[in-house]
Design an enzyme around this catalytic site. Sequence first.
Site, PDB file in Angstrom:
ATOM      1  N   GLU A   1       9.457  14.317  10.569  1.00  0.00           N
ATOM      2  CA  GLU A   1      10.241  15.503  10.158  1.00  0.00           C
ATOM      3  C   GLU A   1      10.929  16.164  11.345  1.00  0.00           C
ATOM      4  O   GLU A   1      10.952  17.385  11.473  1.00  0.00           O
ATOM      5  CB  GLU A   1       9.353  16.484   9.378  1.00  0.00           C
ATOM      6  CG  GLU A   1       8.976  15.901   8.030  1.00  0.00           C
ATOM      7  CD  GLU A   1       8.272  16.853   7.101  1.00  0.00           C
ATOM      8  OE1 GLU A   1       8.510  18.059   7.196  1.00  0.00           O
ATOM      9  OE2 GLU A   1       7.496  16.369   6.276  1.00  0.00           O
TER      10      GLU A   1
HETATM   11  C1  LIG Z   1       3.568   8.127   9.363  1.00  0.00           C
HETATM   12  C2  LIG Z   1       5.035   8.291   9.232  1.00  0.00           C
HETATM   13  C3  LIG Z   1       5.559   8.852   8.086  1.00  0.00           C
HETATM   14  C4  LIG Z   1       6.939   8.983   7.940  1.00  0.00           C
HETATM   15  N1  LIG Z   1       7.459   9.452   6.748  1.00  0.00           N
HETATM   16  C5  LIG Z   1       8.799   9.396   6.544  1.00  0.00           C
HETATM   17  C6  LIG Z   1       9.357   9.668   5.254  1.00  0.00           C
HETATM   18  O1  LIG Z   1       8.654   9.997   4.298  1.00  0.00           O
HETATM   19  N2  LIG Z   1      10.703   9.530   5.086  1.00  0.00           N
HETATM   20  C7  LIG Z   1      11.526   9.176   6.108  1.00  0.00           C
HETATM   21  O2  LIG Z   1      12.733   9.089   5.888  1.00  0.00           O
HETATM   22  N3  LIG Z   1      11.042   8.922   7.351  1.00  0.00           N
HETATM   23  C8  LIG Z   1       9.695   9.014   7.587  1.00  0.00           C
HETATM   24  N4  LIG Z   1       9.177   8.732   8.834  1.00  0.00           N
HETATM   25  C9  LIG Z   1      10.077   8.456   9.930  1.00  0.00           C
HETATM   26  C10 LIG Z   1      10.084   9.570  10.963  1.00  0.00           C
HETATM   27  O3  LIG Z   1      10.745  10.680  10.449  1.00  0.00           O
HETATM   28  C11 LIG Z   1      10.695   8.989  12.242  1.00  0.00           C
HETATM   29  O4  LIG Z   1       9.689   8.226  12.851  1.00  0.00           O
HETATM   30  C12 LIG Z   1      11.196  10.050  13.180  1.00  0.00           C
HETATM   31  O5  LIG Z   1      12.338  10.646  12.648  1.00  0.00           O
HETATM   32  C13 LIG Z   1      11.543   9.489  14.557  1.00  0.00           C
HETATM   33  O6  LIG Z   1      12.360   8.384  14.452  1.00  0.00           O
HETATM   34  P1  LIG Z   1      11.968   7.023  15.195  1.00  0.00           P
HETATM   35  O7  LIG Z   1      10.524   6.788  14.962  1.00  0.00           O
HETATM   36  O8  LIG Z   1      12.891   5.960  14.783  1.00  0.00           O
HETATM   37  O9  LIG Z   1      12.139   7.353  16.727  1.00  0.00           O
HETATM   38  P2  LIG Z   1      13.455   7.115  17.610  1.00  0.00           P
HETATM   39  O10 LIG Z   1      14.601   7.845  16.990  1.00  0.00           O
HETATM   40  O11 LIG Z   1      13.606   5.677  17.895  1.00  0.00           O
HETATM   41  O12 LIG Z   1      13.056   7.892  18.926  1.00  0.00           O
HETATM   42  C14 LIG Z   1      12.225   7.343  19.956  1.00  0.00           C
HETATM   43  C15 LIG Z   1      11.971   8.459  20.971  1.00  0.00           C
HETATM   44  O13 LIG Z   1      13.210   8.925  21.515  1.00  0.00           O
HETATM   45  C16 LIG Z   1      13.375  10.324  21.284  1.00  0.00           C
HETATM   46  N5  LIG Z   1      14.790  10.580  21.014  1.00  0.00           N
HETATM   47  C17 LIG Z   1      15.573  10.009  20.064  1.00  0.00           C
HETATM   48  N6  LIG Z   1      16.819  10.499  20.129  1.00  0.00           N
HETATM   49  C18 LIG Z   1      16.834  11.399  21.131  1.00  0.00           C
HETATM   50  C19 LIG Z   1      17.834  12.248  21.694  1.00  0.00           C
HETATM   51  N7  LIG Z   1      19.084  12.292  21.227  1.00  0.00           N
HETATM   52  N8  LIG Z   1      17.485  13.046  22.720  1.00  0.00           N
HETATM   53  C20 LIG Z   1      16.213  13.060  23.196  1.00  0.00           C
HETATM   54  N9  LIG Z   1      15.241  12.288  22.719  1.00  0.00           N
HETATM   55  C21 LIG Z   1      15.539  11.460  21.693  1.00  0.00           C
HETATM   56  C22 LIG Z   1      12.468  10.627  20.106  1.00  0.00           C
HETATM   57  O14 LIG Z   1      12.051  11.989  20.083  1.00  0.00           O
HETATM   58  C23 LIG Z   1      11.305   9.690  20.368  1.00  0.00           C
HETATM   59  O15 LIG Z   1      10.458  10.256  21.320  1.00  0.00           O
HETATM   60  C24 LIG Z   1       7.794   8.599   8.993  1.00  0.00           C
HETATM   61  C25 LIG Z   1       7.253   8.058  10.166  1.00  0.00           C
HETATM   62  C26 LIG Z   1       5.905   7.885  10.282  1.00  0.00           C
HETATM   63  C27 LIG Z   1       5.365   7.248  11.530  1.00  0.00           C
END
Ligand SMILES: Cc1cc2nc3c(=O)[nH]c(=O)nc-3n(C[C@H](O)[C@H](O)[C@H](O)COP(=O)(O)OP(=O)(O)OC[C@H]3O[C@@H](n4cnc5c(N)ncnc54)[C@H](O)[C@@H]3O)c2cc1C
Length: 645
Positions: free
Chosen positions: A426
């Site tokens: 979120e």
């Molecule tokens: C248990 C679980 C439940 C979830 N439930 C849902 C759900 O119900 N529906 C749904 O749609 N999604 C869901 N998600 C997805 C979740 O919202 C994403 O994992 C989250 O948005 C982060 O995206 P990512 O994991 O791809 O990280 P990435 O976007 O790949 O980021 C990797 C790292 O880089 C950082 N980062 C990325 N962009 C930037 C930037 N511009 N500047 C600085 N730092 C940055 C991030 O903070 C993180 O530390 C879930 C994930 C998990 C693990």
Amino acid sequence: MSVTERSEQSNTVTEEQARAVAEEARESSWDKPSFGKELFLGRFRLDLIHPHPTPEPEAEATARAFLTRLREFCARLDGAVIERDARIPDEWVEGFAALGCFGIKIPVEYGGLGLSQVAYNRALMLAGSVHPSIGALLSAHQSIGVPEPLKLAGTEEQKREFLPRCAKGAVSAFLLTEPDVGSDPARMASTAIPAEDGYVLDGVKLWTTNGVVAELLVVMARVPESDGHRGGISAFVVEADSPGITVERRNSFMGLRGIENGVTRLHRVHVPARNLIGREGEGLKIALTTLNAGRLAIPAACAAAGKWALKIAREWSAERVQWGRPVGRHAAVAGKVSFVAATTFALESVLELSGRLADQGRHDIRIEAALAKLWASEQAALIADELVQIRGGRGYETAESLAARGERAVPAEQLVRDVRINRIFEGSSEIMRLLVAREAVDAHLAAVGDLADPRAAQMPLGRKARAAAKASGFYARWLPRLVTGRGRLPAAFREFGPLATHLRYVERASRKLARSTFYGMARWQAGLEKRQCFLGRLVDIGAELFAMSAACVRAEALDESARELADVFCRQARLRVARLFDSLWANTDDADSQLAAATLEGRYSWLEAGVLDQSEGTGPWIADWRAGASSERNVARRYLSPSRA
Ligand SMILES: Cc1cc2nc3c(=O)[nH]c(=O)nc-3n(C[C@H](O)[C@H](O)[C@H](O)COP(=O)(O)OP(=O)(O)OC[C@H]3O[C@@H](n4cnc5c(N)ncnc54)[C@H](O)[C@@H]3O)c2cc1C
């Protein structure tokens, strides 16, 4: 454009395009007062949060009756069952549905309980304290699933069709994330192609909480621009058993062992036009607005974590004797107990205040909710870690193993695993800081106009001069107001007794925060947006000041013991704020960026010698995510029989 073309194109999304998509989804106007926004501008508007908003007595009584029933039900459940079986028993879900837990905030006219955000938060705390997976089930359904976006942007027809089902227990899920779309929705590859009477959806959605058991889905997909279609990322309500939907996998995680989180493939899924929420292109905006209050589910989980950690820390550290006294009476452990107690008070204060502001509907709470999510998830992770330390070796041992040895089954290590995700989903902490920073510097961006444009260097001199003159006018009026304020008056906030000193500090720190933002703007101008660590510290300061304000306002409405907690919390927070202010200007940010860049280029890879990386060769970083027909078994299942019948 074909799905394959789109997926190839999404790999070329630039930083500028990503920012433009985020900017488009942002609510740009401020029609209602915002305590958080004012705080970042150096104006401590205590009147917006004090006296502590109180709910209607009748609504409070209804909520209390519901929470009593919920408590009785939850007291009969054993969360260890979920931890052992990695699933929430179906009959528990039936019980929650019978109590109305799937429609807590759904208005009564649509079959829900019609309760407030505050009551909803309290229900999440209670149910989540059996096992946080239950909190995740209920909140993924209600905070981000079908009910909230429909309440916000749905048509009357949509509300009548879907809300009563949701209230009865038709579990819903929210599908935004894709293998290549995490924090950056501009890369979205799922498509919704206009077709006869509706749209055809294709794509692969990752980490869909409730996705395995959902009856209804909110799917985000991109409509291509064409004649009669403005296009853009759009939100749809989709029946989860529609032909072409396959739940290919149930994922498992470090914690939240009971969540039914899946990989959902959509292949030529027909969705009727009437299931589009809002208009084409409004999907992200709807999602973001939904999250304004929706995000409060996470502070609720964090406050619950704090309360339970406090109980365990108190009981254990009074009982366990080492070196001649209870461990809680050794100063090193006492400091941790104090941190857990004081921070838990502030966590609940932030939650209650944000919830009540949301219920009043008179405030814009987007900054408060974002600060609450960010701050609560960071603090809860620290609390969980400290609890493990307070428990010593028993903190690292599983509850099952403790029980097998005949000891009390305290799942402290589980708490660390369960709360960790709150900093990621979120909106990760990093993204929350960017989101709040964007709002915090908004007034500056508006004032300096073109000067803050990254392309300013190439701009004609005349245009730059006009922007500079406009900025000077703004700062000539604004800066003098930041020099002095009520926080300098010894008698200010006297009605708060011993807490007045902390409110005076918040007032002074709020002005210093605004001045620091100005100095940053003056120093880096368009380059400020790249100074993520600087901006992040500004946001963290704002979050601490918000938590301090919430703690003082709530304590003032309670008793002496609450004032003690608020006092120590504020003293701890002030030390953190002082460190953050110092590190705005004395830090290793530039050196860190250089070192990180050199690390990414492999300059220090020699340092990795001497260990094995057994993950190497096990698969790509990101799995192939092309849309198309599924070749996997559908693992979807239902907790309850479908509610459409
Ligand atoms: C248990 C679980 C439940 C979830 N439930 C849902 C759900 O119900 N529906 C749904 O749609 N999604 C869901 N998600 C997805 C979740 O919202 C994403 O994992 C989250 O948005 C982060 O995206 P990512 O994991 O791809 O990280 P990435 O976007 O790949 O980021 C990797 C790292 O880089 C950082 N980062 C990325 N962009 C930037 C930037 N511009 N500047 C600085 N730092 C940055 C991030 O903070 C993180 O530390 C879930 C994930 C998990 C693990």
